[in-house]
Design a protein around this motif. Sequence first.
Motif, PDB file in Angstrom:
ATOM      1  N   PRO A 104     -31.506  44.999  64.540  1.00 47.38           N
ATOM      2  CA  PRO A 104     -30.716  45.528  63.412  1.00 47.38           C
ATOM      3  C   PRO A 104     -31.378  45.313  62.050  1.00 47.38           C
ATOM      4  O   PRO A 104     -31.402  46.207  61.213  1.00 47.38           O
ATOM      5  CB  PRO A 104     -29.396  44.744  63.512  1.00 47.38           C
ATOM      6  CG  PRO A 104     -29.296  44.377  64.948  1.00 47.38           C
ATOM      7  CD  PRO A 104     -30.695  44.111  65.398  1.00 47.38           C
ATOM      8  N   TYR A 107     -34.776  47.522  61.977  1.00 48.03           N
ATOM      9  CA  TYR A 107     -34.573  48.974  62.079  1.00 48.03           C
ATOM     10  C   TYR A 107     -33.970  49.533  60.793  1.00 48.03           C
ATOM     11  O   TYR A 107     -34.353  50.601  60.326  1.00 48.03           O
ATOM     12  CB  TYR A 107     -33.663  49.305  63.273  1.00 48.03           C
ATOM     13  CG  TYR A 107     -33.710  50.771  63.648  1.00 48.03           C
ATOM     14  CD1 TYR A 107     -34.588  51.219  64.622  1.00 48.03           C
ATOM     15  CD2 TYR A 107     -32.910  51.708  63.005  1.00 48.03           C
ATOM     16  CE1 TYR A 107     -34.668  52.557  64.960  1.00 48.03           C
ATOM     17  CE2 TYR A 107     -32.983  53.049  63.328  1.00 48.03           C
ATOM     18  CZ  TYR A 107     -33.864  53.464  64.304  1.00 48.03           C
ATOM     19  OH  TYR A 107     -33.938  54.806  64.620  1.00 48.03           O
ATOM     20  N   ARG A 108     -33.018  48.791  60.211  1.00 52.90           N
ATOM     21  CA  ARG A 108     -32.326  49.314  59.022  1.00 52.90           C
ATOM     22  C   ARG A 108     -33.220  49.324  57.786  1.00 52.90           C
ATOM     23  O   ARG A 108     -32.938  50.006  56.818  1.00 52.90           O
ATOM     24  CB  ARG A 108     -31.051  48.507  58.764  1.00 52.90           C
ATOM     25  CG  ARG A 108     -30.021  48.738  59.855  1.00 52.90           C
ATOM     26  CD  ARG A 108     -28.800  47.869  59.708  1.00 52.90           C
ATOM     27  NE  ARG A 108     -28.090  47.789  60.979  1.00 52.90           N
ATOM     28  CZ  ARG A 108     -26.942  47.153  61.153  1.00 52.90           C
ATOM     29  NH1 ARG A 108     -26.383  46.537  60.126  1.00 52.90           N
ATOM     30  NH2 ARG A 108     -26.365  47.121  62.336  1.00 52.90           N
ATOM     31  N   GLU A 272     -30.658  53.345  65.919  1.00 54.85           N
ATOM     32  CA  GLU A 272     -30.586  51.894  66.162  1.00 54.85           C
ATOM     33  C   GLU A 272     -29.926  51.604  67.506  1.00 54.85           C
ATOM     34  O   GLU A 272     -30.343  50.703  68.239  1.00 54.85           O
ATOM     35  CB  GLU A 272     -29.786  51.237  65.029  1.00 54.85           C
ATOM     36  CG  GLU A 272     -29.763  49.728  65.107  1.00 54.85           C
ATOM     37  CD  GLU A 272     -28.866  49.125  64.031  1.00 54.85           C
ATOM     38  OE1 GLU A 272     -28.084  48.240  64.367  1.00 54.85           O
ATOM     39  OE2 GLU A 272     -28.950  49.562  62.868  1.00 54.85           O
ATOM     40  N   THR A 604     -26.461  55.946  61.777  1.00 51.91           N
ATOM     41  CA  THR A 604     -27.326  55.290  62.743  1.00 51.91           C
ATOM     42  C   THR A 604     -27.444  56.123  64.012  1.00 51.91           C
ATOM     43  O   THR A 604     -28.469  56.150  64.664  1.00 51.91           O
ATOM     44  CB  THR A 604     -26.758  53.893  63.099  1.00 51.91           C
ATOM     45  OG1 THR A 604     -26.622  53.169  61.892  1.00 51.91           O
ATOM     46  CG2 THR A 604     -27.675  53.138  64.021  1.00 51.91           C
TER      47      THR A 604
END
Length: 619
Positions: A104, A107-108, A272, A604
Amino acid sequence: MDPSDQKHFTAVDYVIFAVLLAASMGIGLYHALSGGRQRTTQEFLMADRSMSCLPVSLSLIASFQSAVAIIGVPAEIYTHGTQYWFIGCAYILGLLIPAHVFIPVLYRLRLSSAYQYLELRFSKPVRICGTLTFIFQMVIYMGVCVYTPAFALNAVTGFELWGVVLATGLVCTLYTTIGGLKAVIWTDVFQTVVMFAGQLAVIVVGVQQTGGVSEVWRKVWEGNRISGLDLNPDPTERHTFWTLGVGGVFLMLSLYGVNQAQVQRYLSSRTEKVAIRSCYMVFPSLQLALALSCVMGLVMFARYCGEDHSDRLGSSKGDAMVIYFVMDMLQGLPGLPGLFIACLFSAALSTISSAFNSLATVTMEDLIKPHFPAMTEARATLLSKALAMSYGLLCLAMAYLTHLMGDSVLQVALKIFGMVGGPILGLFCLGMFFPWANSAGAVAGLGAGLAVSFWVGVGSIVTRSSSARQVPPDCRAILLSDNTTAAIQTVLSNVTLSQPSGLKRFYSLSYMWYSGFNCFTVILTGLIISFLTGPMKEEDVTPGTIYPLLGKLLCFLPEHLKKKLCCVTPLGPTLSAQQSHRPQHKERNGSVFSQDDGPSPEETDSFLPPPFVECETAV
């Protein structure tokens, strides 16, 4: 090995092996000539962030399940029994933590290189230190991966050693260079299927020729190869439940949490959720791969228990025993020896192709682009391909040095990951979980972690400390008389008294603890230096770079105390917050600031690939 004892390939075996190399090249060519034709760094290095769950998860397995595991694990079980199988317990936390903590956060932030995170969280020097450490680790490991199957094959069949190394290295270098990450991932999928098929064929034929499942079980049971749960807390014991089940978690985190080869696959996923699902799908496949390797070791023991093959294998390492077993079992079945050798080289190709691509990515994104921000997209892509090819050739040079190492290949590989991967894991944990850690603490922590890891690692090689207890190779149960029992007790008491002490005992630390020990060294040193030089303030921390671990662990405390202790910042960064907090990062890395907002749950699930590279190259 004595030429009269050497096994030989038939024409069918050569054809199957050639088909593997040709198919891998074909997949590379297909991706070089289809889609965007690898004309952008976004496509070449990140597969256009368009990969689905299944290929990503199979690629994650293939990257980890190298030829080292396929040769090393059966050899370990054959020699020491099934204690190593308990590393499967470490896979649970070793995959859950990356899925819910590392993926998380990384990826963000929409990164291309995991080490861009270190610049966002700390500073550019920390990013460069992390990148150089990773490059060092992977270059050494690549040499082990290429050399291992070639050496074993040469020892048993008389194959020309450096001919095999060159064929493997060059084919892999070519398809990685022309096809990019998409080619690497799809060849991984094909090679994973070949790996499982090869191992399964050997086990089925081996069990049949040994006399059936009940006969195999009788021999391994009487030969004392089925290990119970060893709860000995001594960290110098090579393999116990604690070294494998707990120490193995840190090893898994350094591989599946922060290693660029794996992180790059997460970041190439469409969303994600797909990245997290891929991580979950790895678990059953890894357990299957471990089970196949361990069962193969047991079948090998049942086939050869009571026999000494050291004269046949000459001065070769014990790892060549696996190839000897395969060639011996499958000799009269045309095509099956070729299938297993294809399985072995599939594992090698999948691992080193991942390494080439990830090394090209970090070199490009972390070391070159920051210094040449005006570089055109076409030139950046061409340079990325040249880097992938250069690392391929460097890998062949490293393979030449690998044969100087004396340990088993499994131990050598895991030592490399522990000695270098452990400090990198510590650096990421320091940044993600401890908001007070600053740049000076991070550099000092990484330096201390590497220094201690090489001190222990080199010390263990120099003193050749290994507390591995060799299990007798006989497959008959031994009935002891009273006199024999008394004699054994006397010997064991003498051995206990003569255990290494002082520094030698420190060097005897099990290699499975290297990752955890080095990780904690980095965190502890980093925090001490950070507090001495002035801890980082909440307003200086880039939003989205902290995972509120302490906040979750201390959930019983009042909110105002948690805020003071944990400096909690949300995972989803926003443009306004980033610009107000750390505007200087805009020049360093366009990736984070090209987004309007951190992805909401809806975004996402479906977002277009961000204009990551174009922003960075245009600054």
